[in-house]
Design a protein around this motif. Sequence first.
Motif, PDB file in Angstrom:
ATOM      1  N   PHE A  87       0.826  -1.204   0.000  1.00 57.66           N
ATOM      2  CA  PHE A  87       0.000   0.000   0.000  1.00 57.66           C
ATOM      3  C   PHE A  87       0.864   1.259   0.000  1.00 57.66           C
ATOM      4  O   PHE A  87       1.842   1.347   0.742  1.00 57.66           O
ATOM      5  N   VAL A  88       0.458   2.228  -0.823  1.00 55.03           N
ATOM      6  CA  VAL A  88       1.061   3.559  -0.822  1.00 55.03           C
ATOM      7  C   VAL A  88      -0.094   4.553  -0.788  1.00 55.03           C
ATOM      8  O   VAL A  88      -0.951   4.527  -1.669  1.00 55.03           O
ATOM      9  N   PHE A  89      -0.112   5.413   0.230  1.00 54.15           N
ATOM     10  CA  PHE A  89      -1.204   6.365   0.386  1.00 54.15           C
ATOM     11  C   PHE A  89      -0.734   7.780   0.054  1.00 54.15           C
ATOM     12  O   PHE A  89       0.458   8.037  -0.098  1.00 54.15           O
ATOM     13  N   GLN A  90      -1.693   8.702  -0.046  1.00 58.18           N
ATOM     14  CA  GLN A  90      -1.343  10.086  -0.350  1.00 58.18           C
ATOM     15  C   GLN A  90      -0.404  10.660   0.711  1.00 58.18           C
ATOM     16  O   GLN A  90       0.558  11.348   0.402  1.00 58.18           O
ATOM     17  N   PHE A  91      -0.708  10.351   1.970  1.00 60.35           N
ATOM     18  CA  PHE A  91       0.158  10.753   3.073  1.00 60.35           C
ATOM     19  C   PHE A  91       0.876   9.498   3.542  1.00 60.35           C
ATOM     20  O   PHE A  91       0.255   8.469   3.795  1.00 60.35           O
ATOM     21  N   HIS A  92       2.162   9.573   3.624  1.00 60.02           N
ATOM     22  CA  HIS A  92       3.026   8.394   3.721  1.00 60.02           C
ATOM     23  C   HIS A  92       2.721   7.472   4.896  1.00 60.02           C
ATOM     24  O   HIS A  92       2.971   6.273   4.842  1.00 60.02           O
ATOM     25  N   PHE A  93       2.206   7.999   6.003  1.00 57.72           N
ATOM     26  CA  PHE A  93       1.919   7.206   7.199  1.00 57.72           C
ATOM     27  C   PHE A  93       3.131   6.449   7.726  1.00 57.72           C
ATOM     28  O   PHE A  93       3.015   5.334   8.231  1.00 57.72           O
ATOM     29  N   LEU A  94       4.301   7.061   7.609  1.00 59.12           N
ATOM     30  CA  LEU A  94       5.485   6.489   8.241  1.00 59.12           C
ATOM     31  C   LEU A  94       5.410   6.770   9.737  1.00 59.12           C
ATOM     32  O   LEU A  94       4.903   7.805  10.169  1.00 59.12           O
ATOM     33  N   LEU A  95       5.917   5.852  10.533  1.00 53.98           N
ATOM     34  CA  LEU A  95       5.885   6.034  11.981  1.00 53.98           C
ATOM     35  C   LEU A  95       7.055   6.916  12.396  1.00 53.98           C
ATOM     36  O   LEU A  95       8.215   6.562  12.166  1.00 53.98           O
ATOM     37  N   PRO A  96       6.776   8.064  13.005  1.00 50.11           N
ATOM     38  CA  PRO A  96       7.831   9.057  13.263  1.00 50.11           C
ATOM     39  C   PRO A  96       8.868   8.614  14.277  1.00 50.11           C
ATOM     40  O   PRO A  96       9.987   9.120  14.269  1.00 50.11           O
ATOM     41  N   GLU A  97       8.509   7.657  15.142  1.00 48.67           N
ATOM     42  CA  GLU A  97       9.448   7.226  16.180  1.00 48.67           C
ATOM     43  C   GLU A  97      10.472   6.209  15.680  1.00 48.67           C
ATOM     44  O   GLU A  97      11.421   5.876  16.386  1.00 48.67           O
ATOM     45  N   PHE A  98      10.291   5.725  14.444  1.00 49.42           N
ATOM     46  CA  PHE A  98      11.202   4.743  13.872  1.00 49.42           C
ATOM     47  C   PHE A  98      12.042   5.381  12.770  1.00 49.42           C
ATOM     48  O   PHE A  98      11.623   6.348  12.137  1.00 49.42           O
ATOM     49  N   THR A  99      13.207   4.791  12.511  1.00 46.81           N
ATOM     50  CA  THR A  99      14.042   5.265  11.411  1.00 46.81           C
ATOM     51  C   THR A  99      13.423   4.841  10.082  1.00 46.81           C
ATOM     52  O   THR A  99      12.489   4.024  10.029  1.00 46.81           O
ATOM     53  N   VAL A 100      13.973   5.393   9.017  1.00 46.77           N
ATOM     54  CA  VAL A 100      13.522   5.028   7.671  1.00 46.77           C
ATOM     55  C   VAL A 100      13.634   3.519   7.466  1.00 46.77           C
ATOM     56  O   VAL A 100      12.687   2.868   7.011  1.00 46.77           O
ATOM     57  N   ARG A 101      14.777   2.951   7.802  1.00 44.08           N
ATOM     58  CA  ARG A 101      14.967   1.508   7.617  1.00 44.08           C
ATOM     59  C   ARG A 101      13.983   0.706   8.462  1.00 44.08           C
ATOM     60  O   ARG A 101      13.392  -0.276   7.999  1.00 44.08           O
ATOM     61  N   GLU A 102      13.776   1.112   9.696  1.00 44.01           N
ATOM     62  CA  GLU A 102      12.859   0.388  10.581  1.00 44.01           C
ATOM     63  C   GLU A 102      11.425   0.439  10.055  1.00 44.01           C
ATOM     64  O   GLU A 102      10.678  -0.538  10.181  1.00 44.01           O
ATOM     65  N   ASN A 103      11.032   1.571   9.459  1.00 39.57           N
ATOM     66  CA  ASN A 103       9.698   1.655   8.872  1.00 39.57           C
ATOM     67  C   ASN A 103       9.515   0.636   7.753  1.00 39.57           C
ATOM     68  O   ASN A 103       8.443   0.019   7.635  1.00 39.57           O
ATOM     69  N   VAL A 104      10.543   0.445   6.945  1.00 38.73           N
ATOM     70  CA  VAL A 104      10.464  -0.517   5.843  1.00 38.73           C
ATOM     71  C   VAL A 104      10.452  -1.950   6.372  1.00 38.73           C
ATOM     72  O   VAL A 104       9.854  -2.849   5.764  1.00 38.73           O
ATOM     73  N   GLU A 105      11.066  -2.174   7.518  1.00 36.35           N
ATOM     74  CA  GLU A 105      11.116  -3.518   8.103  1.00 36.35           C
ATOM     75  C   GLU A 105       9.796  -3.953   8.723  1.00 36.35           C
ATOM     76  O   GLU A 105       9.559  -5.161   8.898  1.00 36.35           O
ATOM     77  N   ILE A 106       8.907  -3.022   9.037  1.00 34.41           N
ATOM     78  CA  ILE A 106       7.690  -3.352   9.785  1.00 34.41           C
ATOM     79  C   ILE A 106       6.848  -4.443   9.116  1.00 34.41           C
ATOM     80  O   ILE A 106       6.462  -5.419   9.775  1.00 34.41           O
ATOM     81  N   PRO A 107       6.529  -4.349   7.797  1.00 33.82           N
ATOM     82  CA  PRO A 107       5.747  -5.437   7.191  1.00 33.82           C
ATOM     83  C   PRO A 107       6.459  -6.777   7.243  1.00 33.82           C
ATOM     84  O   PRO A 107       5.811  -7.826   7.381  1.00 33.82           O
ATOM     85  N   MET A 108       7.790  -6.774   7.148  1.00 33.14           N
ATOM     86  CA  MET A 108       8.550  -8.027   7.220  1.00 33.14           C
ATOM     87  C   MET A 108       8.452  -8.643   8.615  1.00 33.14           C
ATOM     88  O   MET A 108       8.327  -9.861   8.767  1.00 33.14           O
ATOM     89  N   ARG A 109       8.503  -7.805   9.626  1.00 28.47           N
ATOM     90  CA  ARG A 109       8.374  -8.299  11.005  1.00 28.47           C
ATOM     91  C   ARG A 109       7.001  -8.926  11.216  1.00 28.47           C
ATOM     92  O   ARG A 109       6.862  -9.967  11.864  1.00 28.47           O
ATOM     93  N   LYS A 110       5.973  -8.282  10.660  1.00 26.51           N
ATOM     94  CA  LYS A 110       4.616  -8.801  10.822  1.00 26.51           C
ATOM     95  C   LYS A 110       4.434 -10.138  10.114  1.00 26.51           C
ATOM     96  O   LYS A 110       3.738 -11.029  10.611  1.00 26.51           O
ATOM     97  N   LEU A 111       5.057 -10.284   8.935  1.00 25.91           N
ATOM     98  CA  LEU A 111       4.928 -11.538   8.189  1.00 25.91           C
ATOM     99  C   LEU A 111       5.760 -12.647   8.819  1.00 25.91           C
ATOM    100  O   LEU A 111       5.342 -13.811   8.837  1.00 25.91           O
ATOM    101  N   GLY A 112       6.923 -12.303   9.326  1.00 24.16           N
ATOM    102  CA  GLY A 112       7.717 -13.259  10.096  1.00 24.16           C
ATOM    103  C   GLY A 112       8.452 -14.321   9.308  1.00 24.16           C
ATOM    104  O   GLY A 112       8.726 -15.399   9.829  1.00 24.16           O
ATOM    105  N   ARG A 113       8.798 -14.016   8.073  1.00 16.24           N
ATOM    106  CA  ARG A 113       9.504 -15.008   7.253  1.00 16.24           C
ATOM    107  C   ARG A 113      11.021 -14.907   7.377  1.00 16.24           C
ATOM    108  O   ARG A 113      11.725 -15.905   7.219  1.00 16.24           O
TER     109      ARG A 113
END
Length: 223
Positions: free
Chosen positions: A89-115
């Motif tokens: 998903f890509v939305f008009q407003f990025h919805f990145l989590l401000p408390e995490f770094t750029v790299r950590e934001n990208v890792e979030i879906p991977m953590r949820k999937l757990g592969r």
Amino acid sequence: MTTLVETEGLMRILPETVPVTLVEDITLEIREKEFIAVTGPSGSGKSSLLYLLGLLDRPTRGTLKIGGRDAGPMDEKERARTRLEMLGFVFQFHFLLPEFTVRENVEIPMRKLGRLKREEMRERARELLGSLGLAEHLDKRPDQLSGGQRQRVAVARSLANDPPLILADEPTGSLDSKSSEQVFTILEKLVRDRGKTVVAVTHNLEMAERMDRRLHIVDGKIE
């Protein structure tokens, strides 16, 4: 070509005192490696359709199949798993989590999937961000980036689990013309170079004309 999404008679009605129809009788097929624009007036049902396709909302009537699987009988756990595996998903407003770094934001879906293991997730995030020209910004917070850079991070996040289908809701709507063109080019390359399917809601008719197919929605129906 493989069919990724198939709908028949899809409807979404809000059960208000006077019912409001958001999406009406939509039957369509979305195949692999397509670049599809969804256009129409404000309030016509474009985003509502995208939310149905993305399993973020449930239809009132009709059927929706993703990857050949009927989404109707899926419980919330199955829907969440399907989103993680099949959809970005890509939305008009990025919805990145401000408390995490750029790299950590990208890792979030991977953590949820757990592969992947932790180092594998870090490396994949690094590769994705590097491919989008963000190699020097891995450890920055989102508020340290420009609007265009934040949207590129959002694109990287959408690719985290390597889904076949990317759904974008006005991905260039909040950007200046230069950043808009950069994001559009990235989405186009996802289709041409990576074999993804991208379905993008847009008010930018010039960009819509450059895409493979256009779904024009008026009053919840595809014209």
